[in-house]
Design a protein around this motif. Structure first.
Motif, PDB file in Angstrom:
ATOM      1  N   MET A   1     -32.418  22.050 -17.513  1.00  0.00           N
ATOM      2  CA  MET A   1     -32.584  20.711 -16.933  1.00  0.00           C
ATOM      3  C   MET A   1     -34.021  20.238 -17.144  1.00  0.00           C
ATOM      4  SD  MET A   1     -31.175  18.268 -15.180  1.00  0.00           S
ATOM      5  CE  MET A   1     -31.838  16.787 -14.452  1.00  0.00           C
ATOM      6  N   ILE A   2     -34.159  19.104 -17.777  1.00  0.00           N
ATOM      7  CA  ILE A   2     -35.485  18.535 -17.993  1.00  0.00           C
ATOM      8  C   ILE A   2     -35.736  17.494 -16.903  1.00  0.00           C
ATOM      9  CG2 ILE A   2     -36.892  17.195 -19.603  1.00  0.00           C
ATOM     10  CD1 ILE A   2     -35.293  18.446 -21.873  1.00  0.00           C
ATOM     11  N   HIS A   3     -36.946  17.476 -16.371  1.00  0.00           N
ATOM     12  CA  HIS A   3     -37.240  16.536 -15.295  1.00  0.00           C
ATOM     13  C   HIS A   3     -37.481  15.132 -15.827  1.00  0.00           C
ATOM     14  CE1 HIS A   3     -37.208  19.329 -12.016  1.00  0.00           C
ATOM     15  NE2 HIS A   3     -37.770  20.219 -12.825  1.00  0.00           N
ATOM     16  N   SER A   4     -37.311  14.186 -14.957  1.00  0.00           N
ATOM     17  CA  SER A   4     -37.486  12.788 -15.301  1.00  0.00           C
ATOM     18  C   SER A   4     -38.908  12.544 -15.833  1.00  0.00           C
ATOM     19  CB  SER A   4     -37.236  11.943 -14.053  1.00  0.00           C
ATOM     20  OG  SER A   4     -37.537  10.609 -14.341  1.00  0.00           O
ATOM     21  N   CYS A   5     -39.010  11.781 -16.905  1.00  0.00           N
ATOM     22  CA  CYS A   5     -40.313  11.443 -17.465  1.00  0.00           C
ATOM     23  C   CYS A   5     -40.180  10.146 -18.262  1.00  0.00           C
ATOM     24  CB  CYS A   5     -40.835  12.583 -18.345  1.00  0.00           C
ATOM     25  SG  CYS A   5     -39.748  13.004 -19.691  1.00  0.00           S
ATOM     26  N   ALA A   6     -41.312   9.643 -18.726  1.00  0.00           N
ATOM     27  CA  ALA A   6     -41.292   8.403 -19.497  1.00  0.00           C
ATOM     28  C   ALA A   6     -41.442   8.706 -20.990  1.00  0.00           C
ATOM     29  CB  ALA A   6     -42.415   7.488 -19.023  1.00  0.00           C
TER      30      ALA A   6
ATOM     31  N   ARG B   1     -38.082  22.252 -20.340  1.00  0.00           N
ATOM     32  CA  ARG B   1     -36.902  22.774 -19.658  1.00  0.00           C
ATOM     33  C   ARG B   1     -37.288  23.953 -18.767  1.00  0.00           C
ATOM     34  NH1 ARG B   1     -33.446  22.697 -23.839  1.00  0.00           N
ATOM     35  NH2 ARG B   1     -32.416  20.818 -23.170  1.00  0.00           N
TER      36      ARG B   1
ATOM     37  N   ASP C   1     -45.130  14.086 -17.852  1.00  0.00           N
ATOM     38  CA  ASP C   1     -44.751  12.802 -17.262  1.00  0.00           C
ATOM     39  C   ASP C   1     -44.506  11.739 -18.326  1.00  0.00           C
ATOM     40  OD1 ASP C   1     -44.881  13.721 -14.637  1.00  0.00           O
ATOM     41  OD2 ASP C   1     -47.053  13.439 -14.564  1.00  0.00           O
ATOM     42  N   LEU C   2     -45.132  11.944 -19.488  1.00  0.00           N
ATOM     43  CA  LEU C   2     -44.953  10.959 -20.562  1.00  0.00           C
ATOM     44  C   LEU C   2     -44.837  11.691 -21.900  1.00  0.00           C
ATOM     45  CD1 LEU C   2     -44.973   8.051 -21.702  1.00  0.00           C
ATOM     46  CD2 LEU C   2     -47.464   8.190 -21.773  1.00  0.00           C
TER      47      LEU C   2
ATOM     48  N   LEU D   1     -39.587  20.701 -25.877  1.00  0.00           N
ATOM     49  CA  LEU D   1     -38.394  20.604 -25.037  1.00  0.00           C
ATOM     50  C   LEU D   1     -38.084  21.926 -24.342  1.00  0.00           C
ATOM     51  CD1 LEU D   1     -38.051  17.784 -26.306  1.00  0.00           C
ATOM     52  CD2 LEU D   1     -35.593  18.181 -26.208  1.00  0.00           C
ATOM     53  N   ALA D   2     -38.312  23.029 -25.058  1.00  0.00           N
ATOM     54  CA  ALA D   2     -38.085  24.340 -24.433  1.00  0.00           C
ATOM     55  C   ALA D   2     -39.061  24.532 -23.273  1.00  0.00           C
ATOM     56  CB  ALA D   2     -38.228  25.453 -25.466  1.00  0.00           C
TER      57      ALA D   2
END
Lengths: 162, 280
Positions: B1-6, B39, B46-47, B35-36
Protein backbone atom coordinates in the motif's frame (compact mmCIF):
# COMPACT_ATOMS: atom_id res chain seq x y z
CA UNK A 1 2.05 21.67 -1.49
CA UNK A 2 -1.19 23.20 -2.73
CA UNK A 3 -0.18 23.62 -6.33
CA UNK A 4 0.49 19.89 -6.78
CA UNK A 5 -2.47 17.57 -7.03
CA UNK A 6 -3.00 14.23 -5.33
CA UNK A 7 -5.42 13.17 -8.08
CA UNK A 8 -4.70 13.11 -11.80
CA UNK A 9 -6.97 12.63 -14.79
CA UNK A 10 -5.53 10.01 -17.11
CA UNK A 11 -6.44 8.70 -20.54
CA UNK A 12 -5.26 5.22 -21.48
CA UNK A 13 -6.05 2.62 -24.10
CA UNK A 14 -6.37 -0.86 -22.68
CA UNK A 15 -6.73 -3.67 -25.21
CA UNK A 16 -7.84 -1.09 -27.77
CA UNK A 17 -10.51 0.48 -25.57
CA UNK A 18 -9.98 4.09 -24.46
CA UNK A 19 -10.57 4.92 -20.79
CA UNK A 20 -10.55 8.21 -18.95
CA UNK A 21 -10.44 8.30 -15.18
CA UNK A 22 -9.43 10.47 -12.24
CA UNK A 23 -6.99 8.47 -10.15
CA UNK A 24 -5.22 9.07 -6.85
CA UNK A 25 -1.46 9.37 -7.35
CA UNK A 26 -0.72 6.43 -5.07
CA UNK A 27 -2.82 4.02 -7.19
CA UNK A 28 -0.56 1.62 -9.07
CA UNK A 29 -1.26 0.68 -12.66
CA UNK A 30 -1.97 -2.85 -11.43
CA UNK A 31 -4.58 -1.57 -8.99
CA UNK A 32 -6.06 0.64 -11.71
CA UNK A 33 -6.48 -2.34 -14.06
CA UNK A 34 -7.92 -4.64 -11.41
CA UNK A 35 -9.94 -2.31 -9.20
CA UNK A 36 -11.08 0.43 -11.59
CA UNK A 37 -11.42 -1.44 -14.87
CA UNK A 38 -12.16 -4.83 -13.24
CA UNK A 39 -9.61 -6.47 -15.52
CA UNK A 40 -8.60 -9.03 -12.92
CA UNK A 41 -6.68 -11.30 -15.31
CA UNK A 42 -3.50 -9.43 -14.38
CA UNK A 43 -2.46 -10.80 -10.99
CA UNK A 44 -0.93 -9.33 -7.90
CA UNK A 45 1.79 -11.58 -6.48
CA UNK A 46 4.64 -9.97 -4.58
CA UNK A 47 3.80 -6.31 -5.35
CA UNK A 48 7.53 -5.42 -5.39
CA UNK A 49 8.47 -6.38 -8.95
CA UNK A 50 9.98 -9.75 -8.13
CA UNK A 51 7.40 -12.28 -9.35
CA UNK A 52 6.12 -11.06 -12.73
CA UNK A 53 2.47 -12.03 -12.12
CA UNK A 54 1.47 -8.43 -12.90
CA UNK A 55 3.30 -8.28 -16.26
CA UNK A 56 1.49 -6.33 -18.96
CA UNK A 57 2.63 -4.82 -22.27
CA UNK A 58 2.82 -1.02 -22.14
CA UNK A 59 3.66 0.85 -25.35
CA UNK A 60 5.07 -2.38 -26.78
CA UNK A 61 7.19 -3.30 -23.78
CA UNK A 62 6.67 -5.90 -21.07
CA UNK A 63 6.61 -4.18 -17.68
CA UNK A 64 5.69 -4.97 -14.08
CA UNK A 65 2.46 -3.03 -13.50
CA UNK A 66 2.90 -3.11 -9.71
CA UNK A 67 5.90 -0.77 -9.96
CA UNK A 68 4.20 1.83 -12.16
CA UNK A 69 1.82 4.50 -10.94
CA UNK A 70 -1.45 4.70 -12.85
CA UNK A 71 -0.78 8.39 -13.48
CA UNK A 72 2.50 7.49 -15.22
CA UNK A 73 0.45 5.53 -17.75
CA UNK A 74 -1.35 8.63 -19.01
CA UNK A 75 -1.43 8.39 -22.80
CA UNK A 76 -0.15 4.81 -22.84
CA UNK A 77 -1.31 1.91 -24.98
CA UNK A 78 -1.70 -1.14 -22.75
CA UNK A 79 -2.22 -4.82 -23.48
CA UNK A 80 -3.38 -7.23 -20.78
CA UNK A 81 -4.24 -10.92 -20.89
CA UNK A 82 -7.92 -10.04 -21.51
CA UNK A 83 -6.99 -8.61 -24.91
CA UNK A 84 -5.10 -11.64 -26.21
CA UNK A 85 -7.86 -14.06 -27.27
CA UNK A 86 -10.00 -12.48 -29.99
CA UNK A 87 -13.66 -13.46 -30.41
CA UNK A 88 -13.21 -16.52 -28.24
CA UNK A 89 -10.24 -17.69 -30.32
CA UNK A 90 -7.10 -18.24 -28.26
CA UNK A 91 -3.76 -17.02 -29.57
CA UNK A 92 -1.21 -19.49 -30.89
CA UNK A 93 0.78 -19.02 -27.70
CA UNK A 94 -2.21 -19.65 -25.45
CA UNK A 95 -3.03 -22.83 -27.38
CA UNK A 96 0.57 -23.96 -27.07
CA UNK A 97 0.45 -23.41 -23.29
CA UNK A 98 -2.52 -25.81 -23.17
CA UNK A 99 -0.92 -28.35 -25.53
CA UNK A 100 2.33 -28.47 -23.57
CA UNK A 101 0.79 -28.48 -20.09
CA UNK A 102 2.43 -25.14 -19.36
CA UNK A 103 -0.35 -24.28 -16.92
CA UNK A 104 -1.05 -25.84 -13.57
CA UNK A 105 -2.49 -23.53 -10.93
CA UNK A 106 -2.55 -20.75 -13.52
CA UNK A 107 -1.69 -17.83 -11.28
CA UNK A 108 1.53 -16.95 -13.13
CA UNK A 109 0.02 -17.67 -16.55
CA UNK A 110 -1.31 -14.22 -17.52
CA UNK A 111 2.04 -12.59 -16.74
CA UNK A 112 3.92 -15.46 -18.35
CA UNK A 113 1.85 -15.15 -21.54
CA UNK A 114 2.42 -11.39 -21.72
CA UNK A 115 6.21 -11.76 -21.26
CA UNK A 116 6.45 -14.56 -23.81
CA UNK A 117 4.13 -12.80 -26.29
CA UNK A 118 6.21 -9.62 -25.99
CA UNK A 119 9.31 -11.64 -26.82
CA UNK A 120 7.66 -13.28 -29.84
CA UNK A 121 6.37 -9.91 -31.08
CA UNK A 122 9.87 -8.47 -31.08
CA UNK A 123 11.80 -11.58 -31.95
CA UNK A 124 9.71 -14.15 -33.87
CA UNK A 125 12.53 -16.67 -33.79
CA UNK A 126 14.01 -16.63 -30.27
CA UNK A 127 16.63 -19.09 -29.07
CA UNK A 128 16.00 -21.19 -25.98
CA UNK A 129 18.36 -18.89 -24.09
CA UNK A 130 16.40 -15.83 -25.19
CA UNK A 131 13.14 -17.46 -24.09
CA UNK A 132 14.61 -18.26 -20.67
CA UNK A 133 15.83 -14.67 -20.30
CA UNK A 134 12.48 -13.20 -21.36
CA UNK A 135 10.54 -15.17 -18.74
CA UNK A 136 13.21 -15.02 -16.01
CA UNK A 137 11.14 -12.33 -14.33
CA UNK A 138 8.06 -14.54 -14.13
CA UNK A 139 8.06 -16.98 -11.25
CA UNK A 140 6.16 -20.25 -11.59
CA UNK A 141 6.03 -22.68 -8.66
CA UNK A 142 4.14 -25.46 -10.46
CA UNK A 143 5.54 -26.33 -13.84
CA UNK A 144 9.30 -26.23 -13.37
CA UNK A 145 9.34 -23.91 -16.44
CA UNK A 146 10.22 -26.64 -18.96
CA UNK A 147 6.70 -26.99 -20.44
CA UNK A 148 6.47 -23.19 -20.68
CA UNK A 149 9.75 -22.97 -22.58
CA UNK A 150 8.60 -25.81 -24.86
CA UNK A 151 5.32 -24.01 -25.56
CA UNK A 152 7.12 -20.81 -26.60
CA UNK A 153 9.59 -22.82 -28.68
CA UNK A 154 6.70 -24.61 -30.40
CA UNK A 155 5.17 -21.30 -31.49
CA UNK A 156 8.55 -20.11 -32.78
CA UNK A 157 9.08 -23.40 -34.70
CA UNK A 158 5.65 -23.19 -36.25
CA UNK A 159 6.37 -19.67 -37.48
CA UNK A 160 9.74 -20.73 -38.85
CA UNK A 161 8.07 -23.42 -40.96
CA UNK A 162 5.71 -20.95 -42.60
CA UNK B 1 0.00 0.00 0.00
CA UNK B 2 1.44 3.33 -1.06
CA UNK B 3 0.41 6.38 0.94
CA UNK B 4 -1.37 9.34 -0.54
CA UNK B 5 0.95 11.83 -2.23
CA UNK B 6 1.01 14.42 -5.00
CA UNK B 7 2.37 14.12 -8.53
CA UNK B 8 3.85 16.44 -11.07
CA UNK B 9 5.35 15.80 -14.49
CA UNK B 10 7.36 18.88 -15.42
CA UNK B 11 8.40 19.46 -19.01
CA UNK B 12 11.53 21.43 -18.18
CA UNK B 13 14.36 21.33 -15.64
CA UNK B 14 13.44 24.61 -13.95
CA UNK B 15 10.01 23.30 -12.97
CA UNK B 16 11.53 19.99 -11.85
CA UNK B 17 14.10 21.73 -9.63
CA UNK B 18 11.41 23.98 -8.19
CA UNK B 19 9.17 20.97 -7.40
CA UNK B 20 12.08 19.13 -5.79
CA UNK B 21 12.43 21.93 -3.27
CA UNK B 22 9.09 20.87 -1.75
CA UNK B 23 9.25 18.83 1.40
CA UNK B 24 9.71 15.08 0.86
CA UNK B 25 9.75 15.45 -2.92
CA UNK B 26 11.31 12.53 -4.78
CA UNK B 27 12.45 12.05 -8.34
CA UNK B 28 10.56 9.38 -10.27
CA UNK B 29 12.36 7.98 -13.30
CA UNK B 30 11.85 4.21 -13.68
CA UNK B 31 10.26 3.90 -10.26
CA UNK B 32 11.59 0.40 -9.60
CA UNK B 33 13.39 1.52 -6.43
CA UNK B 34 11.15 4.46 -5.52
CA UNK B 35 7.85 2.55 -5.59
CA UNK B 36 9.30 -0.34 -3.61
CA UNK B 37 10.63 2.15 -1.03
CA UNK B 38 7.33 4.05 -0.89
CA UNK B 39 5.43 0.81 -0.40
CA UNK B 40 7.77 -0.26 2.37
CA UNK B 41 7.42 3.16 4.00
CA UNK B 42 11.21 3.51 3.77
CA UNK B 43 11.13 6.97 2.24
CA UNK B 44 8.42 9.39 3.24
CA UNK B 45 7.19 10.81 -0.02
CA UNK B 46 4.75 13.71 -0.33
CA UNK B 47 5.46 14.70 -3.92
CA UNK B 48 6.53 12.53 -6.82
CA UNK B 49 8.38 14.43 -9.55
CA UNK B 50 8.17 12.39 -12.75
CA UNK B 51 11.13 13.44 -14.91
CA UNK B 52 10.16 11.44 -18.00
CA UNK B 53 8.47 14.45 -19.55
CA UNK B 54 11.63 16.57 -19.61
CA UNK B 55 13.16 16.96 -23.01
CA UNK B 56 16.61 15.43 -23.63
CA UNK B 57 16.68 13.27 -20.50
CA UNK B 58 15.93 10.21 -22.60
CA UNK B 59 18.88 10.83 -24.92
CA UNK B 60 21.64 8.26 -25.26
CA UNK B 61 24.50 9.32 -27.51
CA UNK B 62 27.79 7.62 -28.28
CA UNK B 63 30.52 9.35 -30.24
CA UNK B 64 34.07 8.11 -30.75
CA UNK B 65 35.57 11.60 -30.31
CA UNK B 66 33.36 13.00 -27.59
CA UNK B 67 32.52 9.89 -25.59
CA UNK B 68 29.06 8.90 -24.42
CA UNK B 69 26.22 10.74 -22.76
CA UNK B 70 23.44 8.87 -20.99
CA UNK B 71 20.35 10.80 -19.90
CA UNK B 72 18.59 10.29 -16.58
CA UNK B 73 15.52 8.71 -18.18
CA UNK B 74 17.43 6.21 -20.37
CA UNK B 75 16.37 2.70 -19.38
CA UNK B 76 18.70 -0.22 -18.77
CA UNK B 77 17.21 -2.05 -21.75
CA UNK B 78 17.97 0.99 -23.92
CA UNK B 79 21.63 0.67 -22.84
CA UNK B 80 21.61 -3.05 -23.60
CA UNK B 81 20.07 -2.49 -27.04
CA UNK B 82 22.53 0.23 -28.09
CA UNK B 83 24.99 -1.30 -30.59
CA UNK B 84 27.34 1.68 -30.36
CA UNK B 85 27.51 1.47 -26.60
CA UNK B 86 28.19 -2.28 -26.79
CA UNK B 87 31.02 -1.56 -29.22
CA UNK B 88 32.69 1.25 -27.26
CA UNK B 89 31.78 0.65 -23.63
CA UNK B 90 30.71 -3.01 -23.35
CA UNK B 91 30.91 -2.98 -19.54
CA UNK B 92 27.81 -0.77 -19.41
CA UNK B 93 25.37 -3.06 -21.24
CA UNK B 94 27.03 -6.10 -19.67
CA UNK B 95 26.45 -4.74 -16.17
CA UNK B 96 22.92 -3.57 -17.05
CA UNK B 97 22.06 -7.08 -18.26
CA UNK B 98 22.79 -8.52 -14.80
CA UNK B 99 20.30 -6.21 -13.11
CA UNK B 100 16.81 -7.40 -12.20
CA UNK B 101 14.62 -8.84 -14.96
CA UNK B 102 13.55 -7.87 -18.46
CA UNK B 103 10.28 -6.25 -17.28
CA UNK B 104 12.09 -4.15 -14.70
CA UNK B 105 14.89 -3.15 -17.07
CA UNK B 106 12.23 -1.70 -19.39
CA UNK B 107 11.62 0.91 -16.65
CA UNK B 108 14.74 1.02 -14.46
CA UNK B 109 17.38 3.59 -15.40
CA UNK B 110 21.17 3.67 -15.04
CA UNK B 111 21.05 7.07 -13.38
CA UNK B 112 18.44 5.78 -10.93
CA UNK B 113 20.78 2.93 -10.06
CA UNK B 114 23.57 5.32 -9.04
CA UNK B 115 21.23 7.82 -7.35
CA UNK B 116 19.84 4.98 -5.23
CA UNK B 117 23.51 4.55 -4.25
CA UNK B 118 23.38 1.00 -2.98
CA UNK B 119 26.89 -0.28 -2.18
CA UNK B 120 26.02 -3.16 -4.53
CA UNK B 121 24.80 -0.95 -7.41
CA UNK B 122 25.82 -2.85 -10.52
CA UNK B 123 26.17 0.20 -12.77
CA UNK B 124 28.63 1.87 -10.41
CA UNK B 125 31.85 -0.15 -10.92
CA UNK B 126 31.72 0.27 -14.73
CA UNK B 127 31.14 4.01 -14.39
CA UNK B 128 34.00 4.32 -11.88
CA UNK B 129 36.55 2.64 -14.16
CA UNK B 130 35.38 4.67 -17.15
CA UNK B 131 35.92 7.93 -15.25
CA UNK B 132 32.30 8.99 -15.66
CA UNK B 133 31.06 12.44 -14.70
CA UNK B 134 27.64 13.10 -13.23
CA UNK B 135 25.86 16.23 -14.46
CA UNK B 136 23.64 17.83 -11.85
CA UNK B 137 21.10 20.63 -12.32
CA UNK B 138 19.96 22.86 -9.50
CA UNK B 139 18.82 26.40 -8.76
CA UNK B 140 22.35 27.69 -9.34
CA UNK B 141 22.74 26.07 -12.72
CA UNK B 142 24.60 22.93 -13.66
CA UNK B 143 27.60 21.27 -12.02
CA UNK B 144 29.61 18.20 -12.90
CA UNK B 145 31.14 15.80 -10.38
CA UNK B 146 33.20 12.64 -10.86
CA UNK B 147 31.22 9.48 -10.12
CA UNK B 148 33.52 8.46 -7.25
CA UNK B 149 32.69 11.64 -5.36
CA UNK B 150 28.99 11.52 -6.33
CA UNK B 151 28.25 8.45 -4.18
CA UNK B 152 29.16 9.40 -0.61
CA UNK B 153 27.84 6.55 1.53
CA UNK B 154 25.26 3.80 1.86
CA UNK B 155 22.28 5.14 -0.13
CA UNK B 156 23.80 8.62 0.06
CA UNK B 157 24.92 10.96 -2.70
CA UNK B 158 26.33 14.43 -3.00
CA UNK B 159 22.95 15.73 -4.25
CA UNK B 160 21.60 18.73 -2.37
CA UNK B 161 17.91 19.38 -1.88
CA UNK B 162 16.31 20.36 -5.14
CA UNK B 163 19.11 18.99 -7.28
CA UNK B 164 18.59 16.50 -10.04
CA UNK B 165 20.98 14.39 -12.10
CA UNK B 166 20.38 15.13 -15.76
CA UNK B 167 22.90 12.82 -17.40
CA UNK B 168 26.15 10.94 -17.05
CA UNK B 169 29.04 11.67 -19.39
CA UNK B 170 31.73 9.16 -20.23
CA UNK B 171 35.03 10.33 -21.69
CA UNK B 172 36.32 8.89 -24.97
CA UNK B 173 38.66 5.94 -24.65
CA UNK B 174 41.61 4.58 -26.52
CA UNK B 175 40.55 1.86 -28.93
CA UNK B 176 43.03 -0.50 -27.31
CA UNK B 177 41.44 -0.44 -23.90
CA UNK B 178 39.96 -3.68 -22.66
CA UNK B 179 37.24 -3.78 -20.05
CA UNK B 180 35.11 -6.27 -18.21
CA UNK B 181 32.35 -6.40 -15.60
CA UNK B 182 31.86 -9.46 -13.41
CA UNK B 183 29.26 -10.15 -10.76
CA UNK B 184 29.16 -12.81 -8.10
CA UNK B 185 25.59 -13.71 -7.24
CA UNK B 186 23.98 -16.53 -5.28
CA UNK B 187 21.78 -17.80 -8.08
CA UNK B 188 21.78 -17.67 -11.85
CA UNK B 189 19.21 -15.06 -12.75
CA UNK B 190 17.83 -12.22 -10.72
CA UNK B 191 19.92 -11.49 -7.63
CA UNK B 192 21.76 -8.59 -6.05
CA UNK B 193 25.54 -8.79 -6.16
CA UNK B 194 27.47 -10.60 -3.44
CA UNK B 195 30.35 -8.68 -4.94
CA UNK B 196 30.69 -6.96 -8.30
CA UNK B 197 33.80 -5.71 -10.01
CA UNK B 198 34.85 -3.87 -13.15
CA UNK B 199 38.28 -3.53 -14.67
CA UNK B 200 39.81 -1.54 -17.51
CA UNK B 201 43.32 -1.93 -18.91
CA UNK B 202 45.10 0.08 -21.56
CA UNK B 203 48.61 -1.10 -22.49
CA UNK B 204 49.29 2.04 -24.50
CA UNK B 205 48.77 4.53 -21.71
CA UNK B 206 49.77 1.96 -19.04
CA UNK B 207 46.53 2.43 -17.17
CA UNK B 208 44.71 -0.10 -15.06
CA UNK B 209 41.48 0.70 -13.26
CA UNK B 210 39.74 -1.70 -10.89
CA UNK B 211 36.53 -0.93 -9.01
CA UNK B 212 35.00 -3.27 -6.46
CA UNK B 213 31.37 -3.04 -5.29
CA UNK B 214 29.45 -4.45 -2.32
CA UNK B 215 32.59 -4.60 -0.16
CA UNK B 216 32.41 -1.18 1.53
CA UNK B 217 29.97 1.66 2.11
CA UNK B 218 30.52 2.81 -1.45
CA UNK B 219 32.02 1.17 -4.53
CA UNK B 220 35.81 1.47 -4.35
CA UNK B 221 38.11 2.53 -7.14
CA UNK B 222 41.46 1.05 -6.13
CA UNK B 223 44.38 3.44 -6.03
CA UNK B 224 47.92 2.75 -7.27
CA UNK B 225 46.79 0.12 -9.76
CA UNK B 226 48.51 2.01 -12.61
CA UNK B 227 51.83 1.72 -10.79
CA UNK B 228 51.45 -1.99 -10.14
CA UNK B 229 50.40 -2.53 -13.75
CA UNK B 230 53.64 -0.94 -14.95
CA UNK B 231 55.78 -2.89 -12.48
CA UNK B 232 54.29 -6.36 -12.61
CA UNK B 233 53.92 -8.15 -15.94
CA UNK B 234 52.92 -11.56 -14.57
CA UNK B 235 49.12 -11.63 -14.28
CA UNK B 236 48.96 -14.04 -11.32
CA UNK B 237 51.42 -11.96 -9.33
CA UNK B 238 49.72 -8.74 -10.35
CA UNK B 239 46.37 -10.15 -9.21
CA UNK B 240 47.85 -11.09 -5.85
CA UNK B 241 49.39 -7.67 -5.36
CA UNK B 242 46.16 -5.91 -6.30
CA UNK B 243 44.20 -8.15 -3.92
CA UNK B 244 46.62 -7.27 -1.11
CA UNK B 245 46.24 -3.61 -2.01
CA UNK B 246 42.44 -3.93 -1.96
CA UNK B 247 42.53 -5.30 1.58
CA UNK B 248 43.60 -1.85 2.76
CA UNK B 249 40.38 -0.29 1.48
CA UNK B 250 37.62 -2.92 1.46
CA UNK B 251 35.57 -3.46 4.61
CA UNK B 252 33.02 -6.13 3.73
CA UNK B 253 30.18 -6.97 6.12
CA UNK B 254 28.27 -10.13 7.00
CA UNK B 255 24.77 -9.97 5.56
CA UNK B 256 22.05 -12.13 4.09
CA UNK B 257 23.95 -12.56 0.83
CA UNK B 258 27.32 -13.57 2.23
CA UNK B 259 29.77 -13.45 5.10
CA UNK B 260 32.53 -10.85 5.14
CA UNK B 261 35.12 -13.59 4.94
CA UNK B 262 33.53 -15.07 1.82
CA UNK B 263 33.41 -11.64 0.22
CA UNK B 264 37.13 -11.15 0.86
CA UNK B 265 37.86 -14.51 -0.75
CA UNK B 266 35.68 -13.63 -3.71
CA UNK B 267 37.58 -10.36 -4.16
CA UNK B 268 40.80 -12.38 -4.51
CA UNK B 269 39.23 -14.67 -7.11
CA UNK B 270 37.42 -11.98 -9.04
CA UNK B 271 40.40 -9.62 -9.22
CA UNK B 272 42.27 -12.51 -10.82
CA UNK B 273 39.42 -13.25 -13.24
CA UNK B 274 39.14 -9.61 -14.24
CA UNK B 275 42.88 -9.37 -14.95
CA UNK B 276 42.81 -12.61 -16.96
CA UNK B 277 40.17 -10.97 -19.18
CA UNK B 278 41.74 -7.55 -19.67
CA UNK B 279 45.51 -7.93 -19.33
CA UNK B 280 46.17 -10.54 -22.01
Amino acid sequence: MKKYSTHIIITVRVNGVPYRDRVPVHLTLLQFLRERLFLTGTKEGCDIGECGACTIIMDGKAVASCLILACEADGADIRTIEGEAKGGELTELQKAFIDYGAIQCGFCTPGMIMSAQNLLDMNPNPSREEIVEAIAGNLCRCTGYEPIIQAVEAVAHKRRRR
Amino acid sequence: MIHSCAYTKPTNLEDAVSALHEENARVLAGGTDLLADMRGGIKKTDLVVDIKGIENLNVLSVDSDRGASIGAAVTLNALIESKKLKERYPVLPDAAFTIATYQLRNRATMVGNICNASPAADMAPPLYILGAKVLIAGRNGERSVPIDTFITGVKETILDKGEIVTRVEIPPLSKNSKMVFLKKQRIKGHDLATINIAGLADRGSQQLKICIGACAETPLLLEKTDELYREEKDIEKLAERIFELSLQSISPIDDIRSSAEYRRNMVRIYVNRVLQEICL
